[in-house]
Scaffold this active site. Structure first.
Site, PDB file in Angstrom:
ATOM      1  N   LYS A 137      54.039  62.670  44.712  1.00 16.60           N
ATOM      2  CA  LYS A 137      55.127  62.006  45.435  1.00 16.60           C
ATOM      3  C   LYS A 137      56.214  61.472  44.489  1.00 16.60           C
ATOM      4  O   LYS A 137      57.402  61.616  44.763  1.00 16.60           O
ATOM      5  CB  LYS A 137      54.523  60.862  46.256  1.00 16.60           C
ATOM      6  CG  LYS A 137      55.415  60.343  47.338  1.00 16.60           C
ATOM      7  CD  LYS A 137      54.657  59.453  48.314  1.00 16.60           C
ATOM      8  CE  LYS A 137      53.803  58.420  47.607  1.00 16.60           C
ATOM      9  NZ  LYS A 137      54.007  57.063  48.112  1.00 16.60           N
ATOM     10  N   ARG A 181      42.006  55.588  32.855  1.00 15.21           N
ATOM     11  CA  ARG A 181      42.582  54.356  33.391  1.00 15.21           C
ATOM     12  C   ARG A 181      41.670  53.762  34.453  1.00 15.21           C
ATOM     13  O   ARG A 181      40.978  54.486  35.155  1.00 15.21           O
ATOM     14  CB  ARG A 181      43.960  54.632  34.027  1.00 15.21           C
ATOM     15  CG  ARG A 181      45.043  54.985  33.043  1.00 15.21           C
ATOM     16  CD  ARG A 181      46.409  54.991  33.703  1.00 15.21           C
ATOM     17  NE  ARG A 181      46.381  55.384  35.116  1.00 15.21           N
ATOM     18  CZ  ARG A 181      47.465  55.475  35.874  1.00 15.21           C
ATOM     19  NH1 ARG A 181      48.640  55.198  35.378  1.00 15.21           N
ATOM     20  NH2 ARG A 181      47.367  55.860  37.135  1.00 15.21           N
TER      21      ARG A 181
END
Length: 207
Positions: A13, A153
């Site tokens: 996106k 992460r």
């Protein structure tokens, strides 16, 4: 042109938003950026947001709507906007329709199992900050660019990703139905090359 971009985390996106914003000269408005900007500048709305977030709560709909409404009143939105991350639920969508209803809503469709693999397979270099995927680099712990340590992460661990996708699905399916009933929804196959996805978006917008 007033646009909304829907898509799960990891659907591409952000990349598509940058392309669309550039091509059509539309401000790319992300609620996350709005929160950070208002908090940083200590605006009256930003102080309210900070107060809520400092208590560990999510920003309520009415305050989020007020932030977006304020941002859309700026001169750079006279030609339209590209909203990313808003609306997040039916209450926000209904509120948006009251002051700046979208013309079209682009929905990037990617199988959630593929997205989960896409995100959990990411590895980030702690030194040069470049990102890689295990599909291409295997299970190495060493950055192929600089030799730094590759890490996962916190947001990319399987438990967190699964939770994020479940929340996205529960909130977004009603939104998809809402805009489909209005005849504004454009489904785009997001499981293609970046260039092909953008090509299909442009084609759909210019019909």
């Amino acid at each position: 042109m007033k646009l909304i971009l829907l898509g799960a985390p990891g659907s591409g996106k952000g990349t598509q938003a940058a392309y669309i914003s550039d091509k059509y000269d539309l401000p790319h408005i992300s609620t996350g950026d709005l929160f950070r900007e208002n908090i940083k500048n200590k605006t009256p709305l930003g102080l309210k947001v900070k107060e809520v977030m400092d208590t560990g709560n999510l920003c309520p709909d009415d305050l989020t709507v007020e932030l977006v409404k304020d941002r859309l009143s700026n001169p750079d939105c006279n030609k339209g906007y590209l909203l990313d991350g808003f609306p997040r639920d039916l209450a926000q969508a209904s509120a948006l329709d009251e002051f700046a209803a979208p013309d079209k809503v682009i929905n990037l469709v990617v199988d959630l199992a593929k997205i989960e693999h896409r995100i959990t397979g990411r590895r980030n270099c702690s030194k040069c900050k470049n990102s890689f995927h295990i599909d291409f680099i295997g299970e190495t712990k060493v950055c192929p660019d600089c030799g730094g340590e590759l890490v996962v992460r916190k947001d990319d661990n399987p438990e967190t990703v699964k939770e994020r996708l479940e929340v996205y699905e529960s909130r977004t399916v009603p939104l998809i139905n809402y805009y489909a009933k209005q005849g504004k929804l454009i489904d785009i196959n997001g499981d293609q090359s970046i260039e092909k996805v953008f090509e299909e978006i442009v084609k759909a917008l210019e019909l």
